[in-house]
Motif scaffolding. Structure first.
Motif, short mmCIF file in Angstrom:
data_model
loop_
_atom_site.label_atom_id
_atom_site.label_comp_id
_atom_site.label_asym_id
_atom_site.label_seq_id
_atom_site.Cartn_x
_atom_site.Cartn_y
_atom_site.Cartn_z
N HIS A 98 0.84 -1.20 0.00
CA HIS A 98 0.00 0.00 0.00
C HIS A 98 0.87 1.25 0.00
N ILE A 99 0.34 2.31 -0.52
CA ILE A 99 1.05 3.58 -0.58
C ILE A 99 0.78 4.37 0.70
N ALA A 100 1.85 4.81 1.35
CA ALA A 100 1.71 5.60 2.57
C ALA A 100 1.21 7.00 2.22
N PRO A 101 0.26 7.54 3.00
CA PRO A 101 -0.22 8.90 2.75
C PRO A 101 0.93 9.92 2.84
N ASP A 102 0.80 11.01 2.12
CA ASP A 102 1.84 12.05 2.09
C ASP A 102 2.24 12.52 3.48
N LEU A 103 1.29 12.61 4.39
CA LEU A 103 1.59 13.06 5.75
C LEU A 103 2.71 12.22 6.36
N TYR A 104 2.65 10.92 6.19
CA TYR A 104 3.64 10.03 6.79
C TYR A 104 4.92 9.93 5.98
N SER B 194 6.35 12.75 5.15
CA SER B 194 6.98 14.02 5.48
C SER B 194 8.10 13.84 6.50
N LYS B 195 8.94 14.85 6.59
CA LYS B 195 10.08 14.83 7.52
C LYS B 195 9.63 14.68 8.97
N LYS B 196 8.45 15.22 9.28
CA LYS B 196 7.93 15.17 10.65
C LYS B 196 7.80 13.74 11.16
N TYR B 197 7.45 12.81 10.31
CA TYR B 197 7.23 11.41 10.72
C TYR B 197 8.41 10.50 10.40
N LYS B 198 9.41 11.00 9.73
CA LYS B 198 10.57 10.18 9.37
C LYS B 198 11.34 9.78 10.62
N VAL B 199 11.64 8.51 10.77
CA VAL B 199 12.39 8.00 11.91
C VAL B 199 13.86 7.97 11.50
N SER B 200 14.63 8.92 12.02
CA SER B 200 16.05 8.99 11.65
C SER B 200 16.94 8.25 12.65
N GLN B 201 16.46 8.10 13.87
CA GLN B 201 17.26 7.41 14.89
C GLN B 201 16.76 5.97 15.05
N TRP B 202 16.78 5.24 13.96
CA TRP B 202 16.29 3.86 13.96
C TRP B 202 17.12 2.96 14.87
N ASN B 203 18.42 3.24 14.99
CA ASN B 203 19.27 2.40 15.83
C ASN B 203 18.95 2.54 17.32
N VAL B 204 18.53 3.71 17.76
CA VAL B 204 18.15 3.93 19.16
C VAL B 204 16.88 3.13 19.48
N ARG B 205 16.04 2.92 18.49
CA ARG B 205 14.79 2.17 18.68
C ARG B 205 14.97 0.68 18.38
N HIS B 206 16.23 0.27 18.20
CA HIS B 206 16.57 -1.13 17.96
C HIS B 206 15.91 -1.69 16.70
N LEU B 207 15.86 -0.85 15.66
CA LEU B 207 15.30 -1.25 14.36
C LEU B 207 16.45 -1.52 13.40
N PRO B 208 16.28 -2.44 12.47
CA PRO B 208 17.32 -2.65 11.46
C PRO B 208 17.49 -1.41 10.58
N ALA B 209 18.67 -1.23 10.05
CA ALA B 209 18.93 -0.10 9.16
C ALA B 209 18.04 -0.19 7.93
#
Length: 58
Positions: free
Chosen positions: A15-21, A23-38
């Motif tokens: 599915h295509i993510a809505p434009d809101l998500y 956006s930079k506001k919702y982008k998760v840049s610290q994925w490693n702090v949240r224990h997510l794979p790169a």
């Protein structure tokens, strides 16, 4: 998880993510702090409906 709900809508792989998500506001840049794979190249993680979702940049 292959399916989830966000904004009262059901989403699944492909599915295509809505434009809101996208956006930079919702982008998760610290994925490693949240224990997510790169994220893979040309993709990033976003936060939708209480879930971390991997989406393509295209």
């Amino acid at each position: 998880m292959k399916t989830f709900f966000a904004d009262f809508k059901h989403f699944s792989i492909g599915h295509i993510a809505p434009d809101l998500y996208r956006s930079k506001k919702y982008k998760v840049s610290q994925w490693n702090v949240r224990h997510l794979p790169a994220p893979k190249s040309d993709s990033h993680r976003t936060y939708m409906g209480g879930n971390y979702v991997l989406i393509t940049n295209a």
